[in-house]
Design a protein around this motif. Structure first.
Motif, PDB file in Angstrom:
ATOM      1  N   LEU A 120      -4.111 -12.465  -0.470  1.00 24.07           N
ATOM      2  CA  LEU A 120      -3.357 -13.122  -1.535  1.00 24.07           C
ATOM      3  C   LEU A 120      -1.848 -13.059  -1.303  1.00 24.07           C
ATOM      4  N   GLY A 121      -1.443 -12.692  -0.083  1.00 21.83           N
ATOM      5  CA  GLY A 121      -0.047 -12.780   0.294  1.00 21.83           C
ATOM      6  C   GLY A 121       0.800 -11.547   0.061  1.00 21.83           C
ATOM      7  N   CYS A 122       0.189 -10.417  -0.274  1.00 23.52           N
ATOM      8  CA  CYS A 122       0.943  -9.184  -0.519  1.00 23.52           C
ATOM      9  C   CYS A 122       1.183  -8.424   0.783  1.00 23.52           C
ATOM     10  N   LEU A 123       2.273  -7.680   0.839  1.00 20.84           N
ATOM     11  CA  LEU A 123       2.563  -6.820   1.978  1.00 20.84           C
ATOM     12  C   LEU A 123       1.669  -5.593   1.934  1.00 20.84           C
ATOM     13  N   VAL A 124       1.028  -5.302   3.059  1.00 21.89           N
ATOM     14  CA  VAL A 124       0.229  -4.089   3.210  1.00 21.89           C
ATOM     15  C   VAL A 124       0.771  -3.321   4.409  1.00 21.89           C
ATOM     16  N   ASP A 125       1.012  -2.021   4.235  1.00 20.04           N
ATOM     17  CA  ASP A 125       1.588  -1.236   5.345  1.00 20.04           C
ATOM     18  C   ASP A 125       1.401   0.247   5.054  1.00 20.04           C
ATOM     19  N   ARG A 126       1.866   1.076   6.002  1.00 19.24           N
ATOM     20  CA  ARG A 126       1.877   2.507   5.804  1.00 19.24           C
ATOM     21  C   ARG A 126       2.759   2.878   4.611  1.00 19.24           C
ATOM     22  N   SER A 127       2.349   3.918   3.927  1.00 19.81           N
ATOM     23  CA  SER A 127       3.181   4.454   2.858  1.00 19.81           C
ATOM     24  C   SER A 127       4.143   5.487   3.438  1.00 19.81           C
ATOM     25  N   ASP A 128       5.368   5.513   2.954  1.00 22.39           N
ATOM     26  CA  ASP A 128       6.326   6.530   3.408  1.00 22.39           C
ATOM     27  C   ASP A 128       6.094   7.867   2.704  1.00 22.39           C
ATOM     28  N   LYS A 129       5.078   7.909   1.821  1.00 23.43           N
ATOM     29  CA  LYS A 129       4.779   9.150   1.101  1.00 23.43           C
ATOM     30  C   LYS A 129       3.562   9.871   1.662  1.00 23.43           C
ATOM     31  N   GLY A 130       3.010   9.367   2.753  1.00 18.38           N
ATOM     32  CA  GLY A 130       1.931  10.070   3.436  1.00 18.38           C
ATOM     33  C   GLY A 130       0.572   9.893   2.780  1.00 18.38           C
ATOM     34  N   TRP A 131      -0.306  10.806   3.147  1.00 24.53           N
ATOM     35  CA  TRP A 131      -1.692  10.740   2.690  1.00 24.53           C
ATOM     36  C   TRP A 131      -1.831  11.069   1.206  1.00 24.53           C
ATOM     37  N   GLU A 132      -2.770  10.400   0.572  1.00 24.56           N
ATOM     38  CA  GLU A 132      -3.216  10.758  -0.771  1.00 24.56           C
ATOM     39  C   GLU A 132      -4.696  11.109  -0.640  1.00 24.56           C
ATOM     40  N   LEU A 133      -5.032  12.354  -1.007  1.00 29.29           N
ATOM     41  CA  LEU A 133      -6.352  12.884  -0.678  1.00 29.29           C
ATOM     42  C   LEU A 133      -7.069  13.482  -1.884  1.00 29.29           C
ATOM     43  N   SER A 134      -8.380  13.331  -1.881  1.00 27.70           N
ATOM     44  CA  SER A 134      -9.290  14.002  -2.793  1.00 27.70           C
ATOM     45  C   SER A 134      -9.106  13.522  -4.240  1.00 27.70           C
ATOM     46  N   VAL A 135      -9.716  14.221  -5.174  1.00 29.75           N
ATOM     47  CA  VAL A 135      -9.717  13.771  -6.571  1.00 29.75           C
ATOM     48  C   VAL A 135      -8.290  13.801  -7.135  1.00 29.75           C
ATOM     49  N   THR A 136      -7.840  12.638  -7.605  1.00 33.45           N
ATOM     50  CA  THR A 136      -6.466  12.462  -8.062  1.00 33.45           C
ATOM     51  C   THR A 136      -6.480  11.697  -9.381  1.00 33.45           C
ATOM     52  N   GLU A 137      -5.637  12.113 -10.308  1.00 35.22           N
ATOM     53  CA  GLU A 137      -5.543  11.404 -11.586  1.00 35.22           C
ATOM     54  C   GLU A 137      -4.608  10.219 -11.450  1.00 35.22           C
ATOM     55  N   THR A 138      -5.071   9.059 -11.874  1.00 33.44           N
ATOM     56  CA  THR A 138      -4.236   7.856 -11.890  1.00 33.44           C
ATOM     57  C   THR A 138      -3.866   7.529 -13.329  1.00 33.44           C
ATOM     58  N   GLN A 139      -2.658   7.010 -13.482  1.00 30.71           N
ATOM     59  CA  GLN A 139      -2.190   6.588 -14.804  1.00 30.71           C
ATOM     60  C   GLN A 139      -2.470   5.103 -14.972  1.00 30.71           C
ATOM     61  N   LEU A 140      -3.186   4.744 -16.012  1.00 27.48           N
ATOM     62  CA  LEU A 140      -3.517   3.351 -16.238  1.00 27.48           C
ATOM     63  C   LEU A 140      -2.374   2.615 -16.933  1.00 27.48           C
ATOM     64  N   THR A 141      -2.160   1.374 -16.532  1.00 28.07           N
ATOM     65  CA  THR A 141      -1.208   0.500 -17.217  1.00 28.07           C
ATOM     66  C   THR A 141      -1.824   0.044 -18.540  1.00 28.07           C
ATOM     67  N   ASP A 142      -1.073  -0.706 -19.313  1.00 28.38           N
ATOM     68  CA  ASP A 142      -1.639  -1.246 -20.553  1.00 28.38           C
ATOM     69  C   ASP A 142      -2.860  -2.114 -20.253  1.00 28.38           C
ATOM     70  N   ALA A 143      -2.771  -2.911 -19.181  1.00 32.19           N
ATOM     71  CA  ALA A 143      -3.916  -3.749 -18.796  1.00 32.19           C
ATOM     72  C   ALA A 143      -5.084  -2.883 -18.352  1.00 32.19           C
ATOM     73  N   GLY A 144      -4.774  -1.800 -17.627  1.00 30.31           N
ATOM     74  CA  GLY A 144      -5.826  -0.890 -17.186  1.00 30.31           C
ATOM     75  C   GLY A 144      -6.489  -0.179 -18.349  1.00 30.31           C
ATOM     76  N   LYS A 145      -5.688   0.232 -19.336  1.00 32.23           N
ATOM     77  CA  LYS A 145      -6.238   0.893 -20.524  1.00 32.23           C
ATOM     78  C   LYS A 145      -7.159  -0.052 -21.289  1.00 32.23           C
ATOM     79  N   LYS A 146      -6.754  -1.307 -21.360  1.00 32.96           N
ATOM     80  CA  LYS A 146      -7.576  -2.289 -22.060  1.00 32.96           C
ATOM     81  C   LYS A 146      -8.878  -2.540 -21.304  1.00 32.96           C
ATOM     82  N   PHE A 147      -8.790  -2.626 -19.986  1.00 30.64           N
ATOM     83  CA  PHE A 147      -9.978  -2.928 -19.182  1.00 30.64           C
ATOM     84  C   PHE A 147     -10.955  -1.761 -19.158  1.00 30.64           C
TER      85      PHE A 147
END
Length: 255
Positions: A120-147
């Motif tokens: 869909l035309g988005c940039l995909v690349d390495r993150s400058d923040k390194g690996w994200e591993l194992s069980v992690t809590e994500t914060q939902l946006t308003d749309a995410g909370k609704k969904f």
């Protein structure tokens, strides 16, 4: 109502013990959908007709006709979604066609999330923040909370790449400090998630141990990720949301 014809596009082979247990990502995701429907009065086969397609080894012959399916699910992978290997370019092309199809829906998991973003035309690349591993809590946006109907989601993570934006006509669903785009939704068309709802504690631990053994993960990374590993996460909950998404009417959207 006939079952939804879901094609699992297998973008990798699971690590050895997991592969032996589940016979590929088709088995891993079939197990996940089975658990998500464990409280349903209807068997999996009456809701989903799941097929597997090895798009890495057989990129010219494994893709199902879009007219013969209702949805695709692109799995995770050890490969880079931003590379230009033949099979990856083939996948991006097929994904773009699926997203433009008037009836076919798409689900992207980790690498699959990135491939849909790229298509869909988005940039995909390495993150400058390194690996994200194992069980992690994500914060939902308003749309995410609704969904999802809640404020946060805990999900297994195994990535160091990211989608740097989300399509203009999509809804960002969740974020973490290391990865602002943890998934997006185009209602009735596609849903993506950067995490791995399909990873059990056992699957995650095998990957952590293998990558620690090769030196890819330092002792500190390995110990921290292992301390947070477990089956106390929302993978099955997310998969129930996937099923609900698949059962909703297709919406006409410009992509």
């Amino acid at each position: 109502m006939p079952p939804i014809r879901l094609a699992i596009l297998e973008a990798d082979t699971p690590v050895p013990k997991t592969h032996a247990k589940y016979s590929g990502y088709l088995g891993v995701f079939t197990h996940l959908f089975t658990r998500a429907l464990s409280d349903s009065p209807h068997p999996l086969s009456s809701i989903l007709q799941i097929t597997g397609h090895d798009i890495v080894q057989n990129p010219d012959s494994s893709y199902p006709s879009l007219d013969s399916i209702d949805a695709i699910l692109i799995t995770g992978s050890k490969h880079n979604s931003f590379d230009n290997d033949y099979w990856i370019l083939k996948l991006v092309e097929y994904t773009r066609k699926a997203l433009l199809h008037p009836r076919v829906k798409a689900i992207g998991v980790c690498f699959g999330h990135q491939i849909i973003g790229r298509a869909l035309g988005c940039l995909v690349d390495r993150s400058d923040k390194g690996w994200e591993l194992s069980v992690t809590e994500t914060q939902l946006t308003d749309a995410g909370k609704k969904f999802f109907g809640r404020d946060t989601l805990k999900i297994q993570q195994m990535h160091r790449d990211q989608v740097y934006s989300h399509p203009a006509n999509s809804l960002l669903l969740a974020s973490t400090e290391k990865c602002p785009n943890q998934g997006f939704l185009i209602p009735g068309r596609c849903i993506t998630i950067q995490g791995h709802p399909e990873f059990t504690e056992e699957i995650m631990q095998e990957i952590l141990e293998l990558r620690h053994g090769t030196g890819l993960f330092t002792d500190e990374m390995f110990e921290n990720a292992t301390s947070r590993n477990g089956d106390d996460h929302d993978g099955v909950f997310v998969t129930k949301a996937f099923i609900k998404f698949l059962q909703e009417p297709v919406e006409e959207k410009e992509l």
